[in-house]
Design a protein around this motif. Sequence first.
Motif, PDB file in Angstrom:
ATOM      1  N   LYS A   4      94.766  53.966  52.745  1.00 35.27           N
ATOM      2  CA  LYS A   4      94.921  53.159  54.006  1.00 35.27           C
ATOM      3  C   LYS A   4      94.508  51.671  53.915  1.00 35.27           C
ATOM      4  O   LYS A   4      94.811  50.867  54.665  1.00 35.27           O
ATOM      5  CB  LYS A   4      93.839  53.654  54.755  1.00 35.27           C
ATOM      6  N   ILE A   5      94.087  51.157  52.520  1.00 32.46           N
ATOM      7  CA  ILE A   5      93.990  49.828  52.451  1.00 32.46           C
ATOM      8  C   ILE A   5      95.360  48.933  52.066  1.00 32.46           C
ATOM      9  O   ILE A   5      95.550  48.026  52.504  1.00 32.46           O
ATOM     10  CB  ILE A   5      92.913  49.615  51.412  1.00 32.46           C
ATOM     11  N   GLY A  39      96.705  33.683  53.697  1.00 28.61           N
ATOM     12  CA  GLY A  39      95.531  34.410  53.441  1.00 28.61           C
ATOM     13  C   GLY A  39      95.396  35.369  52.165  1.00 28.61           C
ATOM     14  O   GLY A  39      94.901  36.380  51.944  1.00 28.61           O
ATOM     15  N   MET A  40      96.224  34.994  51.158  1.00 31.85           N
ATOM     16  CA  MET A  40      96.642  35.683  50.024  1.00 31.85           C
ATOM     17  C   MET A  40      95.743  34.893  48.797  1.00 31.85           C
ATOM     18  O   MET A  40      95.178  33.655  48.979  1.00 31.85           O
ATOM     19  CB  MET A  40      97.688  35.701  49.343  1.00 31.85           C
ATOM     20  N   LYS A  41      95.613  35.295  47.545  1.00 33.16           N
ATOM     21  CA  LYS A  41      94.675  34.712  46.713  1.00 33.16           C
ATOM     22  C   LYS A  41      95.476  34.605  45.521  1.00 33.16           C
ATOM     23  O   LYS A  41      96.274  35.769  44.879  1.00 33.16           O
ATOM     24  CB  LYS A  41      93.499  35.467  46.444  1.00 33.16           C
ATOM     25  N   VAL A  42      95.737  33.576  44.761  1.00 24.67           N
ATOM     26  CA  VAL A  42      96.572  33.270  43.468  1.00 24.67           C
ATOM     27  C   VAL A  42      95.689  34.015  42.182  1.00 24.67           C
ATOM     28  O   VAL A  42      94.534  33.868  42.158  1.00 24.67           O
ATOM     29  CB  VAL A  42      96.651  31.929  43.096  1.00 24.67           C
ATOM     30  N   MET A  43      96.400  34.886  41.395  1.00 26.85           N
ATOM     31  CA  MET A  43      95.857  35.387  40.299  1.00 26.85           C
ATOM     32  C   MET A  43      96.356  34.766  39.072  1.00 26.85           C
ATOM     33  O   MET A  43      95.629  34.284  38.127  1.00 26.85           O
ATOM     34  CB  MET A  43      96.226  36.920  40.212  1.00 26.85           C
ATOM     35  N   LEU A  44      97.802  34.193  39.006  1.00 26.58           N
ATOM     36  CA  LEU A  44      98.384  33.750  37.814  1.00 26.58           C
ATOM     37  C   LEU A  44      99.377  32.757  38.442  1.00 26.58           C
ATOM     38  O   LEU A  44     100.328  33.104  39.412  1.00 26.58           O
ATOM     39  CB  LEU A  44      99.018  34.614  36.886  1.00 26.58           C
ATOM     40  N   GLY A  45      99.508  31.552  37.915  1.00 27.70           N
ATOM     41  CA  GLY A  45     100.615  30.697  38.559  1.00 27.70           C
ATOM     42  C   GLY A  45     100.007  29.828  39.513  1.00 27.70           C
ATOM     43  O   GLY A  45      98.887  29.668  39.588  1.00 27.70           O
ATOM     44  N   ILE A  65     100.193  37.070  42.833  1.00 33.91           N
ATOM     45  CA  ILE A  65      98.972  36.953  44.011  1.00 33.91           C
ATOM     46  C   ILE A  65      98.045  38.333  43.613  1.00 33.91           C
ATOM     47  O   ILE A  65      98.541  39.229  43.207  1.00 33.91           O
ATOM     48  CB  ILE A  65      99.523  36.838  45.318  1.00 33.91           C
ATOM     49  N   GLU A  66      97.012  38.124  44.216  1.00 32.77           N
ATOM     50  CA  GLU A  66      96.005  39.400  44.171  1.00 32.77           C
ATOM     51  C   GLU A  66      96.631  40.725  44.533  1.00 32.77           C
ATOM     52  O   GLU A  66      96.312  41.861  44.001  1.00 32.77           O
ATOM     53  CB  GLU A  66      94.503  39.039  44.910  1.00 32.77           C
ATOM     54  N   THR A  67      97.647  40.692  45.395  1.00 29.58           N
ATOM     55  CA  THR A  67      98.145  41.803  45.906  1.00 29.58           C
ATOM     56  C   THR A  67      99.710  42.158  45.698  1.00 29.58           C
ATOM     57  O   THR A  67     100.169  42.974  46.065  1.00 29.58           O
ATOM     58  CB  THR A  67      97.954  41.923  47.777  1.00 29.58           C
ATOM     59  N   SER A  68     100.093  41.043  44.838  1.00 25.45           N
ATOM     60  CA  SER A  68     101.681  41.445  44.294  1.00 25.45           C
ATOM     61  C   SER A  68     102.033  40.250  43.742  1.00 25.45           C
ATOM     62  O   SER A  68     101.461  39.580  42.799  1.00 25.45           O
ATOM     63  CB  SER A  68     102.403  42.453  44.972  1.00 25.45           C
ATOM     64  N   HIS A  69     103.237  39.619  44.508  1.00 28.83           N
ATOM     65  CA  HIS A  69     104.010  38.415  44.003  1.00 28.83           C
ATOM     66  C   HIS A  69     104.648  37.684  45.013  1.00 28.83           C
ATOM     67  O   HIS A  69     104.897  38.316  45.985  1.00 28.83           O
ATOM     68  CB  HIS A  69     104.819  38.774  42.943  1.00 28.83           C
ATOM     69  N   SER A  89     103.643  42.235  49.181  1.00 32.68           N
ATOM     70  CA  SER A  89     102.239  42.268  49.045  1.00 32.68           C
ATOM     71  C   SER A  89     101.597  43.568  49.426  1.00 32.68           C
ATOM     72  O   SER A  89     102.350  44.356  50.540  1.00 32.68           O
ATOM     73  CB  SER A  89     101.883  41.283  49.999  1.00 32.68           C
ATOM     74  N   CYS A  90     100.434  44.094  49.090  1.00 35.28           N
ATOM     75  CA  CYS A  90      99.783  45.322  49.568  1.00 35.28           C
ATOM     76  C   CYS A  90      98.749  44.852  50.727  1.00 35.28           C
ATOM     77  O   CYS A  90      98.029  45.646  51.202  1.00 35.28           O
ATOM     78  CB  CYS A  90      99.162  45.945  48.475  1.00 35.28           C
ATOM     79  N   GLY A  91      99.070  43.502  51.168  1.00 40.41           N
ATOM     80  CA  GLY A  91      98.070  42.975  52.242  1.00 40.41           C
ATOM     81  C   GLY A  91      98.918  42.928  53.291  1.00 40.41           C
ATOM     82  O   GLY A  91     100.222  42.624  53.182  1.00 40.41           O
ATOM     83  N   GLU A  92      98.327  42.790  54.671  1.00 38.35           N
ATOM     84  CA  GLU A  92      99.215  42.355  55.663  1.00 38.35           C
ATOM     85  C   GLU A  92      99.382  40.877  55.717  1.00 38.35           C
ATOM     86  O   GLU A  92      98.982  40.098  55.405  1.00 38.35           O
ATOM     87  CB  GLU A  92      98.341  42.566  57.148  1.00 38.35           C
ATOM     88  N   PHE A  93     100.675  40.480  56.151  1.00 42.85           N
ATOM     89  CA  PHE A  93     101.241  39.367  56.282  1.00 42.85           C
ATOM     90  C   PHE A  93     102.238  39.254  57.582  1.00 42.85           C
ATOM     91  O   PHE A  93     102.864  40.447  57.696  1.00 42.85           O
ATOM     92  CB  PHE A  93     101.739  38.628  55.194  1.00 42.85           C
ATOM     93  N   ASP A  94     102.520  38.291  58.262  1.00 40.91           N
ATOM     94  CA  ASP A  94     103.418  38.180  59.176  1.00 40.91           C
ATOM     95  C   ASP A  94     104.721  37.364  58.830  1.00 40.91           C
ATOM     96  O   ASP A  94     104.838  36.397  58.424  1.00 40.91           O
ATOM     97  CB  ASP A  94     102.927  37.393  60.716  1.00 40.91           C
ATOM     98  N   PRO A  95     105.905  38.189  58.894  1.00 39.34           N
ATOM     99  CA  PRO A  95     107.119  37.654  58.565  1.00 39.34           C
ATOM    100  C   PRO A  95     107.482  36.402  59.260  1.00 39.34           C
ATOM    101  O   PRO A  95     108.318  35.536  58.797  1.00 39.34           O
ATOM    102  CB  PRO A  95     108.042  38.697  58.565  1.00 39.34           C
ATOM    103  N   GLU A  96     107.394  36.579  60.591  1.00 40.00           N
ATOM    104  CA  GLU A  96     107.704  35.314  61.321  1.00 40.00           C
ATOM    105  C   GLU A  96     107.027  34.055  61.005  1.00 40.00           C
ATOM    106  O   GLU A  96     107.725  33.054  60.886  1.00 40.00           O
ATOM    107  CB  GLU A  96     107.265  35.687  62.819  1.00 40.00           C
ATOM    108  N   THR A  97     105.852  34.165  60.690  1.00 39.20           N
ATOM    109  CA  THR A  97     104.899  33.126  60.420  1.00 39.20           C
ATOM    110  C   THR A  97     105.619  32.187  59.045  1.00 39.20           C
ATOM    111  O   THR A  97     105.638  31.042  58.677  1.00 39.20           O
ATOM    112  CB  THR A  97     103.554  33.238  60.178  1.00 39.20           C
ATOM    113  N   ILE A  98     105.880  33.234  58.202  1.00 39.75           N
ATOM    114  CA  ILE A  98     106.512  32.716  56.874  1.00 39.75           C
ATOM    115  C   ILE A  98     107.743  31.927  57.207  1.00 39.75           C
ATOM    116  O   ILE A  98     108.201  31.093  56.638  1.00 39.75           O
ATOM    117  CB  ILE A  98     106.805  33.815  55.756  1.00 39.75           C
TER     118      ILE A  98
END
Length: 191
Positions: A4-5, A39-45, A65-69, A89-98
């Motif tokens: 569910k996460i 609202g994501m977090k960089v892991m590499l790059g 990113i913490e949840t993918s790329h 991403s495995c986290g929620e995000f809004d495509p319209e905002t992007i």
Amino acid sequence: MDNKILVHKHLIVRAEAKNPPMDEAILTEWFKKFINDIGMKVMLGPYVKYSHMIGNRGITGAAIIETSHIVMHVWDEPDPALLQFDVYSCGEFDPETICEKIKKDFNTTKIEYKFLDREHDLKELHTLTYTDPIVKNYENKEIEKKNNALLKSRKEVEINGSGTHGYRIKEGIHKGTVLGHITREKSVLEN
């Protein structure tokens, strides 16, 4: 078993940009700010490199990113430049905002995207195509010009004109010639 996460969302963007990124340092900073803004977090790059190969000139950037790329490829030789952008991403995000950010930051004349849910299959959640009204108006005017040119170049005939049984050619070297209607013999099946 469903987690569910994790949400497994994938945004694929194709844009035509008048002000594409072309500088490695600027795109690196753009990636950092963009990742923070959604609202994501960089892991590499982020890793950014410009290709000088003729026919494939442009910049590519990628970040884990913490949840993918997040990945961007830009071909800046055409005008407008072609920009391909990918957020998984495995986290929620809004495509319209992007998409709004891409439109604003890179002055896009056209932007299309597909938003997929990859949890169990490739279910399409949303699709959008946006073309700048000025560009759309220009494209429509070009089509209208071509249609008008075709109409002007056509040869005209009068149908059943001047009491004739046929067509009278109105232009060209055969002007005034009357062409009769085509007649055909009935086939054996029609008899």
